[in-house]
Write a protein that holds these residues in place. Structure first.
Motif, PDB file in Angstrom:
ATOM      1  N   ILE A  51       0.554  -1.373  -0.041  1.00  0.00           N
ATOM      2  CA  ILE A  51      -0.186  -0.051   0.377  1.00  0.00           C
ATOM      3  C   ILE A  51       0.957   1.606   0.211  1.00  0.00           C
ATOM      4  CG2 ILE A  51      -0.405   0.100   2.731  1.00  0.00           C
ATOM      5  CD1 ILE A  51      -2.960   0.410  -0.185  1.00  0.00           C
ATOM      6  N   ASP A  54       1.334   1.690  -3.411  1.00  0.00           N
ATOM      7  CA  ASP A  54       0.674   2.232  -4.145  1.00  0.00           C
ATOM      8  C   ASP A  54       0.036   3.859  -4.200  1.00  0.00           C
ATOM      9  OD1 ASP A  54       0.111  -0.278  -5.474  1.00  0.00           O
ATOM     10  OD2 ASP A  54      -1.383  -0.912  -3.522  1.00  0.00           O
ATOM     11  N   VAL A  55       0.386   4.273  -2.916  1.00  0.00           N
ATOM     12  CA  VAL A  55       0.114   5.563  -2.952  1.00  0.00           C
ATOM     13  C   VAL A  55       0.889   6.244  -3.104  1.00  0.00           C
ATOM     14  CG1 VAL A  55      -1.827   4.873  -0.880  1.00  0.00           C
ATOM     15  CG2 VAL A  55       0.250   5.332   0.291  1.00  0.00           C
ATOM     16  N   SER A  58       0.383   9.677  -4.970  1.00  0.00           N
ATOM     17  CA  SER A  58      -0.535  10.634  -4.065  1.00  0.00           C
ATOM     18  C   SER A  58      -0.105  11.635  -3.364  1.00  0.00           C
ATOM     19  CB  SER A  58      -1.521  10.161  -3.830  1.00  0.00           C
ATOM     20  OG  SER A  58      -2.262   9.163  -4.867  1.00  0.00           O
ATOM     21  N   SER A  59       1.396  10.121  -2.569  1.00  0.00           N
ATOM     22  CA  SER A  59       2.245  11.378  -1.464  1.00  0.00           C
ATOM     23  C   SER A  59       2.486  12.383  -1.984  1.00  0.00           C
ATOM     24  CB  SER A  59       2.819  10.125  -0.846  1.00  0.00           C
ATOM     25  OG  SER A  59       3.546   9.492  -1.128  1.00  0.00           O
ATOM     26  N   TYR A  96      -0.198  10.644   4.224  1.00  0.00           N
ATOM     27  CA  TYR A  96      -0.918   9.292   3.621  1.00  0.00           C
ATOM     28  C   TYR A  96      -2.186   9.031   3.789  1.00  0.00           C
ATOM     29  CZ  TYR A  96       3.618   7.541   2.186  1.00  0.00           C
ATOM     30  OH  TYR A  96       4.748   7.353   1.387  1.00  0.00           O
ATOM     31  N   VAL A  97      -2.661   9.681   5.263  1.00  0.00           N
ATOM     32  CA  VAL A  97      -4.688   9.262   4.766  1.00  0.00           C
ATOM     33  C   VAL A  97      -4.724   9.879   4.331  1.00  0.00           C
ATOM     34  CG1 VAL A  97      -6.528  10.131   6.083  1.00  0.00           C
ATOM     35  CG2 VAL A  97      -4.639   9.383   7.452  1.00  0.00           C
ATOM     36  N   TYR A 100      -3.671   7.758   0.687  1.00  0.00           N
ATOM     37  CA  TYR A 100      -4.648   6.879   0.924  1.00  0.00           C
ATOM     38  C   TYR A 100      -6.142   7.212  -0.401  1.00  0.00           C
ATOM     39  CZ  TYR A 100      -7.454   3.061   1.439  1.00  0.00           C
ATOM     40  OH  TYR A 100      -7.648   1.568   0.822  1.00  0.00           O
ATOM     41  N   TYR A 103      -5.780   8.187  -3.722  1.00  0.00           N
ATOM     42  CA  TYR A 103      -5.831   6.789  -4.238  1.00  0.00           C
ATOM     43  C   TYR A 103      -6.896   5.701  -4.191  1.00  0.00           C
ATOM     44  CZ  TYR A 103      -3.804   1.965  -5.571  1.00  0.00           C
ATOM     45  OH  TYR A 103      -3.595   0.815  -5.676  1.00  0.00           O
ATOM     46  N   ARG A 104      -7.715   5.981  -3.197  1.00  0.00           N
ATOM     47  CA  ARG A 104      -9.117   4.837  -3.583  1.00  0.00           C
ATOM     48  C   ARG A 104      -9.673   5.458  -3.793  1.00  0.00           C
ATOM     49  NH1 ARG A 104     -12.579   2.846  -3.850  1.00  0.00           N
ATOM     50  NH2 ARG A 104     -13.765   1.138  -1.892  1.00  0.00           N
TER      51      ARG A 104
END
Length: 136
Positions: A51, A54-55, A58-59, A96-97, A100, A103-104
């Protein structure tokens, strides 16, 4: 040995007489190496940390706007900004929140849409002529 030393320096802090580059050029690569060895010993560990990969995009996109927002809010509230480990960890958690969530609910739906939309056009790429010339 180097990994244990690096981890203990990361947790306990690098002595002030050591240059700041030690953290960047010694500690971080050692931690990455330790994670790679741990994944070889326990392959399911890679799925756990996937994860973060994956993120990562975005981060990368969100870290600077969040940093600016935090600084603007802190200044507006009359707070002085002194970087401490708890503040850094809170900032990274916030990044990271948000990453995520991005990303989601943004990246994944866009990826699925693009794959569905362009899946029917796969014949275009299959019948493409070769770029190398066959003449000698």
């Amino acid at each position: 040995g180097v990994t244990v030393l690096s981890f203990s320096m990361l947790v306990a802090g690098v002595p002030s007489q050591m240059a700041p580059w030690v953290k960047i050029f010694v500690l971080f690569p050692s931690m990455v190496g330790a994670l790679a060895v741990a994944q070889d010993l326990r392959p399911s560990l890679g799925k756990t940390f996937r994860i973060l990969g994956d993120v990562s995009y975005s981060s990368y996109l969100w870290h600077f706007p969040i940093q600016l927002a935090v600084l603007i809010i802190a200044r507006g509230a009359g707070l002085s900004w002194t970087l401490t480990l708890p503040l850094l960890l809170a900032y990274l958690a916030l990044v990271y929140v948000v990453a995520y969530a991005s990303y989601r609910w943004l990246e994944m739906p866009a990826q699925h849409w693009l794959r569905r939309h362009f899946k029917s056009d796969s014949s275009l790429t299959q019948n493409r002529p070769h770029t190398a010339s066959s003449t000698g």
